[in-house]
Design a protein around this motif. Structure first.
Motif, mmCIF file in Angstrom:
data_model
loop_
_atom_site.group_PDB
_atom_site.id
_atom_site.type_symbol
_atom_site.label_atom_id
_atom_site.label_comp_id
_atom_site.label_asym_id
_atom_site.label_seq_id
_atom_site.Cartn_x
_atom_site.Cartn_y
_atom_site.Cartn_z
ATOM 1 N N GLU A 117 0.855 -1.189 0.000
ATOM 2 C CA GLU A 117 0.000 0.000 0.000
ATOM 3 C C GLU A 117 0.889 1.237 0.000
ATOM 4 O O GLU A 117 1.784 1.367 0.825
ATOM 5 N N THR A 118 0.620 2.103 -0.963
ATOM 6 C CA THR A 118 1.358 3.359 -1.078
ATOM 7 C C THR A 118 0.365 4.502 -0.913
ATOM 8 O O THR A 118 -0.714 4.481 -1.501
ATOM 9 N N PHE A 119 0.737 5.473 -0.100
ATOM 10 C CA PHE A 119 -0.111 6.635 0.170
ATOM 11 C C PHE A 119 0.549 7.876 -0.415
ATOM 12 O O PHE A 119 1.747 8.071 -0.236
ATOM 13 N N TYR A 120 -0.233 8.729 -1.069
ATOM 14 C CA TYR A 120 0.245 10.014 -1.563
ATOM 15 C C TYR A 120 -0.671 11.084 -0.979
ATOM 16 O O TYR A 120 -1.878 11.095 -1.261
ATOM 17 N N LEU A 121 -0.116 11.951 -0.133
ATOM 18 C CA LEU A 121 -0.911 12.988 0.521
ATOM 19 C C LEU A 121 -1.097 14.177 -0.416
ATOM 20 O O LEU A 121 -0.128 14.841 -0.800
ATOM 21 N N LEU A 122 -2.352 14.423 -0.776
ATOM 22 C CA LEU A 122 -2.684 15.537 -1.663
ATOM 23 C C LEU A 122 -2.799 16.845 -0.892
ATOM 24 O O LEU A 122 -2.444 17.902 -1.416
ATOM 25 N N SER A 123 -3.294 16.773 0.357
ATOM 26 C CA SER A 123 -3.366 17.950 1.225
ATOM 27 C C SER A 123 -3.545 17.490 2.657
ATOM 28 O O SER A 123 -4.149 16.449 2.915
ATOM 29 N N GLY A 124 -2.989 18.263 3.580
ATOM 30 C CA GLY A 124 -3.156 17.971 4.989
ATOM 31 C C GLY A 124 -1.977 17.229 5.594
ATOM 32 O O GLY A 124 -0.881 17.208 5.029
ATOM 33 N N GLU A 125 -2.233 16.618 6.752
ATOM 34 C CA GLU A 125 -1.186 15.872 7.451
ATOM 35 C C GLU A 125 -1.794 14.670 8.146
ATOM 36 O O GLU A 125 -2.954 14.701 8.566
ATOM 37 N N LEU A 126 -1.006 13.622 8.239
ATOM 38 C CA LEU A 126 -1.425 12.399 8.906
ATOM 39 C C LEU A 126 -0.284 11.871 9.752
ATOM 40 O O LEU A 126 0.882 11.924 9.339
#
Length: 167
Positions: free
Chosen positions: A71-80
């Motif tokens: 699983e790969t995540f790409y953050l478009l906006s914000g923070e996690l």
């Protein structure tokens, strides 16, 4: 050739790629988050699944693993805040996080605003959990947070079907 998947109008000619227009996909509410499955394994011969997510403050899944997908995540906006194995770190707009199979992970929105991101499953398949197990969205209503009662035998069966284990 035309691929028929509910909520998605995709055209694919022989030997050509896929085009999924903006706004197309199957949207579900899942454990307090909003997920739109933009590309399903069934459309790509199993090679990839892509989910567009909106995660409100406090949202995100419980720690879990995937038996069959990376699983790969790409953050478009914000923070996690991410958990990767035993390590915790914060990812922000533009960051990419890759989680190999069987690695315990989760994310949580610890910010003030909704975070938008993409999940990319390789090979595809795990995205089916959201399509089968999620709730139909209701326009003009805030997404429901799920309590422990939602993780009943049916949901645990779907977790097993899609190779997801809460840990």
């Amino acid at each position: 050739m035309s691929i028929s998947i509910p909520g998605i109008d995709v055209d694919s000619g022989r030997g050509s790629g896929l085009h999924v227009p903006a706004g197309q996909g199957v949207t579900r509410w899942f454990s307090g988050d909003v997920y739109t499955v933009r590309l399903q394994a069934a459309q790509t011969g199993g090679s990839i699944g892509i989910v567009e997510a909106s995660v409100p403050p406090g949202g995100g899944p419980v720690p879990h693993t995937h038996a069959d997908q990376e699983e790969t995540f790409y953050l478009l906006s914000g923070e996690l805040e991410f958990l990767d194995g035993e390590r915790t770190f914060t990812a922000t707009t533009g960051d990419i996080v890759h989680i190999p199979r069987m690695v315990r992970h989760r994310f949580k929105n610890v910010g003030l605003h909704t975070t938008k991101l993409l999940f990319i499953y390789t090979p595809g398949g795990a995205e089916g959990l959201f399509v089968e197990g999620g709730d139909e969205p209701r326009p003009g209503v805030q997404v429901d947070n799920w309590g422990p009662e939602r993780f009943d035998e049916r949901m645990l069966g779907l977790f097993h079907k899609y190779g997801v284990e809460a840990v």
